[in-house]
Write a protein that holds these residues in place. Structure first.
Motif, PDB file in Angstrom:
ATOM      1  N   LYS A  36       0.858  -1.172   0.000  1.00 17.41           N
ATOM      2  CA  LYS A  36       0.000   0.000   0.000  1.00 17.41           C
ATOM      3  C   LYS A  36       0.898   1.226   0.000  1.00 17.41           C
ATOM      4  O   LYS A  36       1.629   1.459   0.972  1.00 17.41           O
ATOM      5  CB  LYS A  36      -0.891  -0.025   1.244  1.00 17.41           C
ATOM      6  N   GLU A  37       0.847   1.954  -1.087  1.00 25.59           N
ATOM      7  CA  GLU A  37       1.676   3.143  -1.192  1.00 25.59           C
ATOM      8  C   GLU A  37       0.882   4.288  -0.583  1.00 25.59           C
ATOM      9  O   GLU A  37      -0.244   4.534  -0.963  1.00 25.59           O
ATOM     10  CB  GLU A  37       1.987   3.420  -2.673  1.00 25.59           C
ATOM     11  N   VAL A  38       1.465   4.975   0.409  1.00 27.97           N
ATOM     12  CA  VAL A  38       0.651   5.937   1.145  1.00 27.97           C
ATOM     13  C   VAL A  38       0.992   7.396   0.859  1.00 27.97           C
ATOM     14  O   VAL A  38       0.243   8.282   1.247  1.00 27.97           O
ATOM     15  CB  VAL A  38       0.726   5.688   2.674  1.00 27.97           C
ATOM     16  N   SER A  39       2.106   7.661   0.138  1.00 29.48           N
ATOM     17  CA  SER A  39       2.507   9.063   0.025  1.00 29.48           C
ATOM     18  C   SER A  39       1.566   9.884  -0.854  1.00 29.48           C
ATOM     19  O   SER A  39       1.594  11.105  -0.827  1.00 29.48           O
ATOM     20  CB  SER A  39       3.953   9.182  -0.470  1.00 29.48           C
ATOM     21  N   ASN A  40       0.700   9.211  -1.614  1.00 31.30           N
ATOM     22  CA  ASN A  40      -0.273   9.962  -2.415  1.00 31.30           C
ATOM     23  C   ASN A  40      -1.582  10.213  -1.676  1.00 31.30           C
ATOM     24  O   ASN A  40      -2.493  10.834  -2.211  1.00 31.30           O
ATOM     25  CB  ASN A  40      -0.570   9.214  -3.724  1.00 31.30           C
ATOM     26  N   SER A  41      -1.694   9.692  -0.464  1.00 37.89           N
ATOM     27  CA  SER A  41      -2.952   9.832   0.278  1.00 37.89           C
ATOM     28  C   SER A  41      -2.836  10.832   1.419  1.00 37.89           C
ATOM     29  O   SER A  41      -3.627  10.820   2.343  1.00 37.89           O
ATOM     30  CB  SER A  41      -3.365   8.488   0.880  1.00 37.89           C
ATOM     31  N   LEU A  42      -1.820  11.690   1.359  1.00 36.65           N
ATOM     32  CA  LEU A  42      -1.619  12.599   2.481  1.00 36.65           C
ATOM     33  C   LEU A  42      -2.490  13.846   2.348  1.00 36.65           C
ATOM     34  O   LEU A  42      -2.785  14.311   1.252  1.00 36.65           O
ATOM     35  CB  LEU A  42      -0.148  13.009   2.565  1.00 36.65           C
ATOM     36  N   ILE A  43      -2.878  14.375   3.501  1.00 37.97           N
ATOM     37  CA  ILE A  43      -3.578  15.657   3.561  1.00 37.97           C
ATOM     38  C   ILE A  43      -2.620  16.643   4.225  1.00 37.97           C
ATOM     39  O   ILE A  43      -1.901  16.270   5.151  1.00 37.97           O
ATOM     40  CB  ILE A  43      -4.870  15.506   4.380  1.00 37.97           C
ATOM     41  N   TYR A  44      -2.600  17.871   3.732  1.00 33.25           N
ATOM     42  CA  TYR A  44      -1.558  18.804   4.171  1.00 33.25           C
ATOM     43  C   TYR A  44      -2.102  20.010   4.930  1.00 33.25           C
ATOM     44  O   TYR A  44      -3.217  20.465   4.688  1.00 33.25           O
ATOM     45  CB  TYR A  44      -0.785  19.313   2.955  1.00 33.25           C
TER      46      TYR A  44
END
Ligand SMILES: *[C@@H]1O[C@H](CO)[C@@H](O)[C@H](O)[C@H]1NC(C)=O
Ligand SMILES: *[C@@H]1O[C@H](CO)[C@@H](O)[C@H](O)[C@H]1NC(C)=O
Length: 437
Positions: A245-253
């Protein structure tokens, strides 16, 4: 576990903590089986373990790097807001690649370190050269600081492709402060110094970014358990948690705010603070606004005010008026089914846990939202990050009263317990903090 959330994406993810655990398990296996090697291979990112340590009065989060020639493993305590690395040079520092930073050198100017006018009476050795620049080695756990020679040496750490730790890579001239042994007081046994992850030019994120030409970014996930490791990435994602599961595209900033003063409240020109600040605009408990003096939450001209994030403080600390308002609202929302019991220090609000159920995000208690740049972006604290079990039948709200504004330069200091088991990405170049929703 979800942390920064948006209104339209409020569902906590059930599976995420499980992925973390699997990741930590595989991580430790790969970590110990990797062999040190130095090549000119250019990594995309680095990965270090973070170990929760409870052997001192504080809770500390430790990591490990290799340093010197020949390389030796060095255990360090992590300080998220610390400005640089300091290492005990007085005891057992042997290295053929140590380089003192002489006055007027590029290293001294990068480190913004003043020249030492004193002399070293003995033969030259790491930490004892004439005509070097010095920095303060600060032990933030015991509020002590002492000057030490600035120097540089080889640092070797594992690289990663986002999945597993890979081959070791070396930064040949990693700048640090060479400190005397006494300043390690209060650190766990065998810990040789403090690794500052702050935003200064010689903070670990900036030095690693410069050494390996990657973005000034790092991500950290503190483990809530002393039995499984957390993780610290330097550089960009992907951050892959099993199973794939790649998570770096699911971040909220949310924006990271710059505090103009390292020593808040003192009206002389200073460097910006290495600490990380976020713009909390208001607080909500169970979606209801908590009445707080919002002007305290702004960083003023002297660097006072605002919300900072710390791994040195085990629990969130709040200025008295904010703390009282939060406790009052929390008790009201929790209702009569969880009676308040005698407080257990350092906490001020403890409850009988007999009637508090469990959920996949910890004890079933009111959610605490730190509302950020707009009403739709907030840092949501669930029971797992808000409640501390102090005995079989008592849970305490894991916030501490820090005293009034004369005692607290920043009225909210988000502590490590509130960060645990959440992935936080600090993007220094874009000045923003990302987390999973
Ligand atoms: C520093 O300078 C003093 C005076 O010249 C000398 O006695 C001493 O040995 C020097 N120390 C080092 C470490 O070079
Ligand atoms: C809010 O805090 C500011 C800054 O400390 C203070 O000047 C002001 O009087 C406070 N307002 C209230 C209503 O307490």
């Amino acid at each position: 576990m979800p942390l920064l959330s948006t209104r339209n994406n409020k569902m906590p993810s059930l599976t995420f903590p499980v992925h973390f655990l699997l990741f930590f398990f595989f991580f430790s296996i790969f970590f110990y089986h990797s062999t040190a090697q130095t090549t000119s291979f250019r990594p995309k990112a680095l990965v270090l373990p973070i170990i929760k340590d409870t052997s001192t009065n504080n809770i500390q989060y430790l990591t490990k790097i290799n340093q010197r020639t020949p390389l030796v493993p060095i255990k360090l305590t992590v300080d998220l807001g610390g400005d640089s690395l300091w290492v005990d040079c007085e005891t057992g520092y042997v290295s053929s690649s140590y380089k003192p930073a002489f006055c007027g050198s590029a290293t001294c100017s990068l480190a913004k370190a003043p020249c030492n006018s004193g002399m070293c009476p003995s033969d030259p050795k790491p930490g004892c050269y004439n005509n070097t620049c010095i920095l303060s080695a600060d032990n933030t756990f015991v509020y002590l600081g002492t000057p030490g020679d600035v120097g540089s040496d080889v640092v070797s750490v594992p690289s990663t492709d986002g999945t597993n730790p890979g081959r070791y890579v070396s930064a040949p001239k990693f700048i640090f402060t060479c400190a005397p042994s006494f300043i390690t007081v209060g650190l766990p046994n065998h810990v040789k110094g403090i690794a500052g992850l702050g935003r200064a030019k010689i903070g670990l994120p900036s030095q690693f970014a410069a050494a390996f030409s990657f973005k000034r970014k790092f991500a950290v996930c503190l483990s809530s358990s002393t039995r499984s490791n957390g993780v610290l990435f330097f550089g960009d994602g992907p951050y892959i948690f099993l199973p794939n599961k790649e998570v770096s595209n699911s971040l909220i900033y949310t924006p990271l705010l710059l505090n103009p003063k390292t020593l808040p409240g003192i009206d002389i020109k200073q460097e910006p603070s290495p600490k990380y600040f976020i713009g909390v605009k208001s607080i909500k408990i169970n979606d209801k606004a908590v009445p707080v003096n919002t002007s305290l939450l702004r960083i003023d001209r002297l660097g006072l005010g605002g919300t900072t994030i710390s791994t040195v403080h085990p629990y969130t600390i709040m200025e008295t008026s904010i703390y009282s308002a939060v406790i009052h609202a929390f008790v009201k929302e929790l209702g009569g089914h969880a009676p308040r019991v005698s407080a257990v220090a350092p906490f001020g609000a403890c409850f009988s846990s007999k009637n508090i159920g469990g959920t996949r995000v910890g004890p079933a208690v009111p959610t605490i939202d730190l509302v950020l740049q707009n009403q739709n972006v907030f840092w949501r604290i669930f029971g797992a990050n808000s409640m501390v079990r102090v005995s079989d039948d008592v849970l305490c709200l894991g916030f501490v009263d820090g005293g009034d504004t004369s005692a607290m330069k920043h009225p909210i200091v988000l502590g490590a317990y509130q960060l645990e088991d959440n992935l936080l990405q600090f993007d220094l170049a874009s000045s923003r903090l990302g987390s999973l929703c």
